[in-house]
Design a protein around this motif. Structure first.
Motif, short mmCIF file in Angstrom:
data_model
loop_
_atom_site.label_atom_id
_atom_site.label_comp_id
_atom_site.label_asym_id
_atom_site.label_seq_id
_atom_site.Cartn_x
_atom_site.Cartn_y
_atom_site.Cartn_z
N UNK A 24 30.14 32.32 -13.92
CA UNK A 24 29.91 33.96 -14.47
C UNK A 24 28.63 34.32 -14.87
N UNK A 25 27.99 35.33 -14.44
CA UNK A 25 26.47 35.67 -14.76
C UNK A 25 26.43 36.26 -16.23
N UNK A 26 26.73 35.67 -17.48
CA UNK A 26 26.91 36.49 -18.66
C UNK A 26 26.34 35.16 -19.78
N UNK A 27 25.83 35.70 -20.87
CA UNK A 27 25.31 34.89 -21.80
C UNK A 27 26.33 34.39 -22.28
N UNK A 28 27.55 34.77 -22.82
CA UNK A 28 28.71 34.15 -23.09
C UNK A 28 29.35 32.94 -22.48
N UNK A 29 29.08 33.19 -21.21
CA UNK A 29 29.62 31.87 -20.35
C UNK A 29 28.57 30.73 -20.48
N UNK A 30 27.07 31.06 -20.29
CA UNK A 30 26.31 29.88 -20.27
C UNK A 30 26.17 29.28 -21.67
N UNK A 31 26.61 30.15 -22.98
CA UNK A 31 26.57 29.39 -24.28
C UNK A 31 27.76 28.58 -24.22
N UNK A 32 28.93 28.86 -23.79
CA UNK A 32 30.17 28.10 -23.90
C UNK A 32 30.15 27.01 -22.96
N UNK A 33 29.36 27.27 -21.86
CA UNK A 33 29.35 25.80 -20.98
C UNK A 33 28.39 24.84 -21.37
N UNK A 34 27.28 25.36 -21.90
CA UNK A 34 26.34 24.31 -22.59
C UNK A 34 26.98 23.73 -23.62
N UNK A 35 27.54 24.36 -24.32
CA UNK A 35 28.19 23.75 -25.76
C UNK A 35 29.31 22.58 -25.09
#
Length: 557
Positions: free
Chosen positions: A267-278
């Motif tokens: 999903x192209x969103x900041x929330x997705x990236x932060x969650x996935x990275x964590x």
């Protein structure tokens, strides 16, 4: 010109072509390459046989093998999953890979050839570093998660060899090398899509090595090589897509978009990236530092080796005889190489199966290679001792995994016999008369997991029961029975499965009396309560998604 002269000229051309045939097809260069590295090949062959000896000398039926044992020959399912390279290998090499010895030997041979090309990619000079780095690339237990699958593992080994050759040819920076690389990358991806991030890691490691080894290398050179790599990958992907479309058309099958979508939830969103990275970061740390989730034990030796070799590698980049800008790029390239194997996790909300991170072994091997090429003899000695300890532990872990697989298969066979005995007791409820040709529907409620101990260990697919994998997949049970020459049962249909849900809730769990019974003409085997939502999702596919049972038990979407 007389006819005799023409004939003589033609004959001479044929003789010249015959005498130069091996040179024209590249056989002479290939022979010289392997002869030059013959001692390293022998050494790596010994390491490979020790690392995977448990699977060479023994055989266990592993997850997915029962699906391939269901029918003969090359499986169109490979093409439906976009792995037309595996279909090709099935068709021309191993139509039925469910056998001992040969598939694993092919996997080992492929990984050895891949490792040989790998060290030649990192440096044109041969030395003691090869003998420490290459075994890490071969024996790392992360690879075992791919080699575990009898039907896929030998293809992954070939993918190691093919992509290694492709990268080696690309780094010769010639038109011929470019064409060979594009074809090799295409075929590697067609065997297994997870090879793609591994190829990216290989190239980043090559550029990192160039920064360290090549005096005075410029930014322009790095950019030109990167552009050539991306062009080769673009050509490879186009060829892959053409091969996929042709094979789908040729076999008359549809692309299994559902299978692929199960590993893509981007999903192209900041929330997705932060969650996935964590979620991805702790997994990456486990992969690179010997976490017990993938290495059976917490390998302190690998943890120390990773941080030490990474530090040495970064120092070597910073001290390289080139400009500061190139050195900064070198640091970023090494970081990119470390991240690349984990990139697929970023596409699926932080989770991918361990078999998708094949590049981890190459990164670890490259760090060892860079450290062993350093100037400090003391650090070389420490790295060498840690690497030997890791390689030994890798061999132990892989063989423990193989032993666990064999023991779980034996346990499943014993359990299957007990289940069939229970079925025989309740079979009169289905039909009062014996009919040796009758086929009866079976349903599986819940799933089974064996208690872990020093003999039975479970890491993802490794050491998993057929009665656990797929979260209670009755079709696997049916096919497992068929591997035991028991073909009197079939998986219950969706409608049949839904018809037994309410009564099955009241059945006792295995192994108590009544845990195998007949409900509405369906033989029900209950291990535990329904695996919700997995089993209900399988039962409640359209057109039964509005069935009362689905509305009652399936969580709202």
């Amino acid at each position: 010109m007389s006819a005799s002269n023409t004939a003589n000229d033609l004959l001479q051309k044929i003789k010249n072509f015959d005498s130069n045939f091996f040179r024209l097809i590249g056989f002479e260069k290939a022979s010289a390459f392997f002869i030059t590295n013959k001692m390293l090949l022998v050494y790596l062959s010994i390491i490979g046989l020790i690392a995977y000896g448990g699977d060479v000398v023994n055989f266990s039926l592993n997850i997915d093998s029962e699906n391939h044992a269901y029918g003969y020959g090359a499986k169109a399912a490979w093409v439906a999953q976009g792995r037309w390279g595996m279909y090709f290998l099935n068709a021309v090499l191993l139509p039925d890979a469910i056998m001992p010895v040969i598939p694993m030997l092919i996997a080992i041979a492929g990984s050895i050839v891949g490792a040989l090309f790998f060290v030649n990619i990192l440096s044109s000079s041969r030395g003691i570093a090869d003998y420490f780095a290459a075994p890490v690339a071969i024996a790392c237990p992360v690879i075992y998660f791919a080699f575990y699958f009898t039907t896929l593992g030998y293809g992954v080994g070939i993918a190691f060899a093919v992509t290694g050759w492709g990268m080696y040819m690309l780094t010769r920076w010639s038109t011929r090398g470019f064409c060979v690389a594009a074809a090799c990358f295409c075929f590697g991806i067609a065997i297994y899509q997870a090879v793609l991030p591994m190829i990216a890691a290989l190239f980043c490691l090559y550029l990192t090595s160039s920064v360290i080894e090549e005096t005075g290398i410029t930014v322009k050179t790095l950019i030109k090589r990167t552009i050539m790599f991306f062009l080769a990958m673009a050509v490879a992907y186009v060829l892959y897509e053409l091969g996929k479309r042709f094979s789908l058309y040729y076999l008359g099958v549809s692309f299994d978009a559902g299978y692929i979508s199960g590993f893509v939830s981007y999903k192209p969103s900041i929330e997705y990236f932060v969650s996935t990275f964590s979620k991805t970061l702790p997994l990456a740390i486990n992969y690179y530092t010997g976490g017990s989730a993938y290495y059976l034990y917490n390998l302190v030796s690998l943890q120390v080796l990773f941080f030490l070799t990474a530090a040495i590698s970064f120092v070597r980049i910073i001290c390289a005889a080139t400009s500061w800008l190139v050195r900064i790029m070198g640091v970023l390239l090494l970081l990119a190489a470390i991240v690349a194997p984990m990139s697929m996790h970023l596409m699926n909300n932080g989770y991918m199966p361990p078999r998708s991170v094949l590049g981890v072994s190459q990164v670890l091997a490259a760090l060892v290679f860079f450290a062993m090429h350093g100037r400090s003899k003391i650090l070389q000695g420490i790295v060498a001792a840690l690497t030997i300890a890791c390689i030994f532990n890798f061999c132990v872990i892989n063989n423990r995994y193989a032993f666990s697989d064999a023991m779980v298969w034996q346990a499943d066979r014993e359990l299957s016999v007990q289940i069939q005995q229970r079925i025989a007791e309740v079979l009169p409820k289905v039909t009062p008369k014996s009919d040796r040709l009758a086929v009866y529907p079976i349903e599986l409620v819940g799933w089974l997991e064996y208690t872990q101990n020093p003999i039975i260990v479970n890491r993802e697919v490794i050491g998993s029961s057929f009665y656990k994998w797929g979260a209670g997949d009755v079709e696997r049970t049916e096919r497992l029975f068929k591997t035991m020459a028991v073909d009197r049962y079939r998986a219950a249909t969706q409608q049949e499965r839904l018809s037994v849900v309410e009564q099955a809730q009241n059945m006792p769990d295995w192994p108590y009396p009544g845990s195998v019974d007949v409900i509405n003409g369906v033989i029900v085997i209950k291990f535990r309560e329904y695996n919700n939502p997995n089993q209900f999702l399988a039962m409640c596919r359209p057109p039964f998604n509005t069935h009362p049972v689905c509305l009652k038990y399936l969580p709202p979407q």
